[in-house]
Design a protein around this motif. Sequence first.
Motif, PDB file in Angstrom:
ATOM      1  N   UNK A  98      50.882  20.068 -20.534  1.00  0.00           N
ATOM      2  CA  UNK A  98      49.448  20.356 -20.605  1.00  0.00           C
ATOM      3  C   UNK A  98      49.037  20.514 -22.065  1.00  0.00           C
ATOM      4  N   UNK A  99      48.036  19.753 -22.469  1.00  0.00           N
ATOM      5  CA  UNK A  99      47.584  19.777 -23.851  1.00  0.00           C
ATOM      6  C   UNK A  99      46.069  19.915 -23.908  1.00  0.00           C
ATOM      7  N   UNK A 100      45.607  20.528 -24.976  1.00  0.00           N
ATOM      8  CA  UNK A 100      44.184  20.521 -25.297  1.00  0.00           C
ATOM      9  C   UNK A 100      43.953  19.381 -26.271  1.00  0.00           C
ATOM     10  N   UNK A 101      43.170  18.390 -25.870  1.00  0.00           N
ATOM     11  CA  UNK A 101      42.859  17.258 -26.738  1.00  0.00           C
ATOM     12  C   UNK A 101      41.440  17.410 -27.274  1.00  0.00           C
ATOM     13  N   UNK A 102      41.272  17.083 -28.545  1.00  0.00           N
ATOM     14  CA  UNK A 102      39.998  17.325 -29.223  1.00  0.00           C
ATOM     15  C   UNK A 102      39.521  16.034 -29.888  1.00  0.00           C
ATOM     16  N   UNK A 103      38.743  15.209 -29.174  1.00  0.00           N
ATOM     17  CA  UNK A 103      38.176  14.021 -29.812  1.00  0.00           C
ATOM     18  C   UNK A 103      37.257  14.393 -30.970  1.00  0.00           C
ATOM     19  N   UNK A 104      36.440  15.435 -30.756  1.00  0.00           N
ATOM     20  CA  UNK A 104      35.553  15.998 -31.776  1.00  0.00           C
ATOM     21  C   UNK A 104      35.480  17.496 -31.521  1.00  0.00           C
ATOM     22  N   UNK A 105      35.635  18.292 -32.553  1.00  0.00           N
ATOM     23  CA  UNK A 105      35.659  19.744 -32.348  1.00  0.00           C
ATOM     24  C   UNK A 105      34.264  20.335 -32.149  1.00  0.00           C
ATOM     25  N   UNK A 143      47.169   9.683 -26.409  1.00  0.00           N
ATOM     26  CA  UNK A 143      46.559   9.270 -27.673  1.00  0.00           C
ATOM     27  C   UNK A 143      45.065   9.077 -27.488  1.00  0.00           C
ATOM     28  N   UNK A 144      44.305   9.434 -28.511  1.00  0.00           N
ATOM     29  CA  UNK A 144      42.863   9.214 -28.560  1.00  0.00           C
ATOM     30  C   UNK A 144      42.553   8.251 -29.693  1.00  0.00           C
ATOM     31  N   UNK A 145      41.849   7.169 -29.397  1.00  0.00           N
ATOM     32  CA  UNK A 145      41.481   6.184 -30.411  1.00  0.00           C
ATOM     33  C   UNK A 145      39.982   5.907 -30.322  1.00  0.00           C
ATOM     34  N   UNK A 202      12.852   7.690 -36.640  1.00  0.00           N
ATOM     35  CA  UNK A 202      14.014   7.894 -37.510  1.00  0.00           C
ATOM     36  C   UNK A 202      15.222   7.196 -36.915  1.00  0.00           C
ATOM     37  N   UNK A 203      16.021   6.599 -37.800  1.00  0.00           N
ATOM     38  CA  UNK A 203      17.322   6.058 -37.407  1.00  0.00           C
ATOM     39  C   UNK A 203      18.352   7.078 -37.839  1.00  0.00           C
ATOM     40  N   UNK A 204      19.130   7.598 -36.888  1.00  0.00           N
ATOM     41  CA  UNK A 204      20.077   8.660 -37.214  1.00  0.00           C
ATOM     42  C   UNK A 204      21.505   8.177 -36.999  1.00  0.00           C
ATOM     43  N   UNK A 205      22.379   8.695 -37.831  1.00  0.00           N
ATOM     44  CA  UNK A 205      23.815   8.473 -37.674  1.00  0.00           C
ATOM     45  C   UNK A 205      24.367   9.569 -36.770  1.00  0.00           C
ATOM     46  N   UNK A 206      25.212   9.212 -35.830  1.00  0.00           N
ATOM     47  CA  UNK A 206      25.814  10.186 -34.916  1.00  0.00           C
ATOM     48  C   UNK A 206      27.245  10.430 -35.383  1.00  0.00           C
ATOM     49  N   UNK A 207      27.458  11.581 -35.991  1.00  0.00           N
ATOM     50  CA  UNK A 207      28.772  11.872 -36.567  1.00  0.00           C
ATOM     51  C   UNK A 207      29.720  12.381 -35.478  1.00  0.00           C
ATOM     52  N   UNK A 208      30.065  11.488 -34.576  1.00  0.00           N
ATOM     53  CA  UNK A 208      31.015  11.747 -33.493  1.00  0.00           C
ATOM     54  C   UNK A 208      31.818  10.483 -33.262  1.00  0.00           C
ATOM     55  N   UNK A 209      33.027  10.649 -32.766  1.00  0.00           N
ATOM     56  CA  UNK A 209      33.898   9.516 -32.483  1.00  0.00           C
ATOM     57  C   UNK A 209      34.099   9.401 -30.970  1.00  0.00           C
ATOM     58  N   UNK A 210      33.492   8.417 -30.316  1.00  0.00           N
ATOM     59  CA  UNK A 210      33.792   8.172 -28.898  1.00  0.00           C
ATOM     60  C   UNK A 210      35.231   7.656 -28.796  1.00  0.00           C
ATOM     61  N   UNK A 211      36.058   8.324 -27.999  1.00  0.00           N
ATOM     62  CA  UNK A 211      37.493   8.054 -28.032  1.00  0.00           C
ATOM     63  C   UNK A 211      38.043   7.639 -26.678  1.00  0.00           C
ATOM     64  N   UNK A 212      38.885   6.612 -26.719  1.00  0.00           N
ATOM     65  CA  UNK A 212      39.599   6.151 -25.536  1.00  0.00           C
ATOM     66  C   UNK A 212      40.891   6.959 -25.397  1.00  0.00           C
ATOM     67  N   UNK A 213      41.148   7.463 -24.169  1.00  0.00           N
ATOM     68  CA  UNK A 213      42.376   8.206 -23.897  1.00  0.00           C
ATOM     69  C   UNK A 213      43.389   7.292 -23.231  1.00  0.00           C
ATOM     70  N   UNK A 214      44.584   7.230 -23.812  1.00  0.00           N
ATOM     71  CA  UNK A 214      45.658   6.441 -23.215  1.00  0.00           C
ATOM     72  C   UNK A 214      46.913   7.293 -23.084  1.00  0.00           C
ATOM     73  N   UNK A 215      47.760   6.890 -22.161  1.00  0.00           N
ATOM     74  CA  UNK A 215      49.045   7.556 -21.958  1.00  0.00           C
ATOM     75  C   UNK A 215      50.160   6.533 -22.101  1.00  0.00           C
ATOM     76  N   UNK A 216      51.254   6.960 -22.690  1.00  0.00           N
ATOM     77  CA  UNK A 216      52.448   6.122 -22.803  1.00  0.00           C
ATOM     78  C   UNK A 216      53.635   6.895 -22.256  1.00  0.00           C
ATOM     79  N   UNK A 217      54.498   6.195 -21.511  1.00  0.00           N
ATOM     80  CA  UNK A 217      55.655   6.812 -20.875  1.00  0.00           C
ATOM     81  C   UNK A 217      56.916   6.112 -21.333  1.00  0.00           C
ATOM     82  N   UNK A 218      57.909   6.891 -21.642  1.00  0.00           N
ATOM     83  CA  UNK A 218      59.230   6.346 -21.925  1.00  0.00           C
ATOM     84  C   UNK A 218      60.252   7.106 -21.098  1.00  0.00           C
ATOM     85  N   UNK A 219      61.303   6.434 -20.688  1.00  0.00           N
ATOM     86  CA  UNK A 219      62.299   7.016 -19.796  1.00  0.00           C
ATOM     87  C   UNK A 219      63.600   7.228 -20.541  1.00  0.00           C
TER      88      UNK A 219
END
Length: 413
Positions: free
Chosen positions: A160-167, A45-47, A186-203
Amino acid sequence: MGVKEKCIPVSRIAFKREETVLADSSGTEGESGTVVLPKISVSFALKGETMPGFEPAEGDVVKNEAGEVQPSMTGWPSTEVAFAVPEDDMPRVRAWFSGDYHGVTVPQSVALTKNMTTAVYAALEAFHLNAEARDLFLSPFRVGWSFGFTDGSYSPLNNIKLLVPNSEAPLLPVFSHYIGDKRLQTRVVIRNIPSRLTASLSLSSGADVFPEEIESVDFFATMQTAAYEPAESIDGLRNITIDGSRKRCWYYGRLQSTEIQARAEVNNAFRLIGSIPAADVRSGVSGFKLSVPSKNKPLFSSLPQYGDTPGGAVSENGGRHIVLESEPLHLGYPEGEKRLQRVSLRGVFDRNRISVAVYGAVHRGDWQLVAIGNGPHISGISGVACRWYRIRIEYDTRLGDFLDYIMFRFAVR
């Protein structure tokens, strides 16, 4: 309906898997035998997160490209782009924001172009370095997981997955500006999302019994793909439509999303970004944080790369014989009868030590062998049309091997 081609990532196909430990390169048979790998499900997951130093210039609801709200972000990141302006260029700079170019009588100077180019790319570089330091992802990368064994080797990469925080690289709309004495801020807005990558496992049921040969579940990722290429100069400000309205944006060497994704998909240099001991996996894991592989980090060169042994050399064989049998596949046409023409495997593996068999059925349960061959390709397939197909892949692994895609060519009736 004619001839169709379908490329299916191996990670999206459910397989029944058998894995046998082979003799090592010295011929020792002492560790030979069958290792029954636990059945576990791994999801990534990317958040989005707000980065200190790049706080929002204004409050806003931030959604990713899939339309999902990022609750940890109160607005888009922002930063400053500022630089010195030669006196002769001041009328031009004022005109950028007023739209009135009547007072602009001289060409844009080389110094102005250089100053604004340096400022824009410096702001982007600071944003990227800050994100990497905080283990936040910005651009596409590939990720997968494997079992780590006590002998220092790994099972083939799974899921194996391709993850795309921002395309794409961020748009940089100007939020506010100030023209002072030979200087533009100039004050600029950065239209990007810095994303945390997490993994979850279930058995799955019974998977809490781990073979003693398994030491950990290990996660590997490729470097993030560059989303822009610094140019010798930028074009300055351009009006770009964002969320339905025109915004003045700093315009620079952003790459197209298709090119970025194509570069990301062919990157097979996976680095270790996280590891969970087998003892911890037994109880299940949720939200395990993974790090960013980056050459800017002091210890990057020491991060294990998938396919390397502890000594750094690539093993002559991965020590495992693997048999995969797929679930029934309808290839996107569950009701249509299909005549398979070609099957091809894509990935990294020894092409002389892999075989493929294809089974077909009109009704699941009545399977017949359609084709079999040595190597990763079977072509010139003929026979009856089937609604369902099943693939059996058998191969010996080297360290670093993995299957990526299965390509099907078929005619639909």
